[in-house]
Design a protein around this motif. Structure first.
Motif, PDB file in Angstrom:
ATOM      1  N   CYS A  17       0.822  -1.217   0.000  1.00 47.80           N
ATOM      2  CA  CYS A  17       0.000   0.000   0.000  1.00 47.80           C
ATOM      3  C   CYS A  17       0.852   1.262   0.000  1.00 47.80           C
ATOM      4  O   CYS A  17       1.749   1.417   0.835  1.00 47.80           O
ATOM      5  CB  CYS A  17      -0.903  -0.032   1.237  1.00 47.80           C
ATOM      6  N   GLU A  20      -3.315   4.697  -0.590  1.00 48.04           N
ATOM      7  CA  GLU A  20      -4.529   4.054  -1.117  1.00 48.04           C
ATOM      8  C   GLU A  20      -5.721   4.265  -0.183  1.00 48.04           C
ATOM      9  O   GLU A  20      -6.586   3.395  -0.047  1.00 48.04           O
ATOM     10  CB  GLU A  20      -4.293   2.554  -1.317  1.00 48.04           C
ATOM     11  N   ASP A  89      -5.392  -1.246  -4.783  1.00 53.86           N
ATOM     12  CA  ASP A  89      -5.932  -0.078  -5.471  1.00 53.86           C
ATOM     13  C   ASP A  89      -7.350  -0.273  -6.006  1.00 53.86           C
ATOM     14  O   ASP A  89      -7.822   0.521  -6.815  1.00 53.86           O
ATOM     15  CB  ASP A  89      -5.004   0.322  -6.618  1.00 53.86           C
ATOM     16  N   ARG A 198      -8.423   1.157 -11.772  1.00 53.00           N
ATOM     17  CA  ARG A 198      -7.905   1.329 -10.428  1.00 53.00           C
ATOM     18  C   ARG A 198      -8.355   2.642  -9.809  1.00 53.00           C
ATOM     19  O   ARG A 198      -8.755   3.584 -10.511  1.00 53.00           O
ATOM     20  CB  ARG A 198      -6.384   1.250 -10.408  1.00 53.00           C
ATOM     21  N   SER A 202      -1.573   5.018 -10.800  1.00 53.86           N
ATOM     22  CA  SER A 202      -0.626   3.926 -10.614  1.00 53.86           C
ATOM     23  C   SER A 202       0.757   4.474 -10.297  1.00 53.86           C
ATOM     24  O   SER A 202       1.207   5.453 -10.884  1.00 53.86           O
ATOM     25  CB  SER A 202      -0.562   3.064 -11.883  1.00 53.86           C
TER      26      SER A 202
END
Length: 239
Positions: A17, A20, A89, A198, A202
């Protein structure tokens, strides 16, 4: 009775993580019942660790930046026989790991990967898909494995994973796991999983530059000579 008809085995779920906070409630709500979610905070500044802890997850802090560093810290923190990995995500549903874990527990595979199937526009950018395809081809030449995807959703046994002695702590970690598993004679397989757009941006393949860095890391892994004979899981002979 087939493995799918049995109650899913318990497992520890590693969730690397980095910022997130938006996705965590959705992700943690879908962790299979009885499983332990290990959220590995890799330097978040948006309160991700606090949110994960408030939602019942075990939180591990990994100060060294890198996808592999976070994944490996989670593996070291795991205690269950089976360990699963999934992005944090909201691009993949952790609930899909239950039947995957059942297949590994039943001996159908030693390492089972989720082959991403994009759902809707923007789920898998063209540059990321192209990089993944190129790596799959290079992997086939290096190991003989005919995989279509090197995605992050996967299941294996904890002790066997530790026996691979993974060293990459960046983007090459998922590929190194597959390469060393193949070299050790594991049965490596894949199964289709839906891949959703997502939440957020990213950190690895959100741009062409990020994708290039990931591919560079993975090319280094593929360039490594095959290691010495490693211990394979019980019954582990690659099909």
């Amino acid at each position: 009775m087939t493995s799918s008809a049995c109650a899913p085995p318990r497992a520890d779920l590693v969730l690397p993580c980095l910022d997130e906070a938006q996705a965590l409630p959705w992700v943690l709500a879908r962790v299979p019942a009885g499983w332990r979610a290990i959220v590995v905070d890799n330097g978040s500044t948006d309160g991700s660790a606090e949110i994960a802890r408030s939602l019942g997850a075990t939180v591990v802090h990994e100060s060294r930046r890198g996808f592999g560093a976070a994944c490996h810290a989670g593996l070291l923190a795991a205690h269950a026989d089976l360990v699963c990995f999934c992005d944090c995500d909201a691009s993949m549903d952790p609930g899909l790991l239950a039947p995957m874990a059942a297949r590994v527990a039943a001996g159908e595979a030693d390492l089972l990967l989720g082959r991403r199937r994009p759902q809707g526009r923007g789920a898998w950018p063209a540059h990321a898909r192209a990089g993944n395809l190129a790596l799959a081809r290079m992997l086939r030449r290096r190991t003989g494995l005919r995989l279509h995807d090197l995605g992050p959703m996967r299941v294996a046994r904890r002790e066997a994973l530790l026996g691979l002695e993974l060293t990459d702590r960046r983007s090459g970690y998922p590929l190194q796991m597959v390469v060393r598993a193949a070299d050790a004679g594991w049965r490596v397989a894949e199964t289709d999983v839906p891949y959703l757009p997502r939440s957020g941006k990213s950190k690895v393949t959100g741009t062409w530059r990020g994708t290039w860095h990931a591919v560079r890391d993975m090319r280094k892994v593929l360039a490594e000579p095959p290691p010495g004979v490693r211990s394979a899981p019980t019954g582990g002979v690659r099909a």
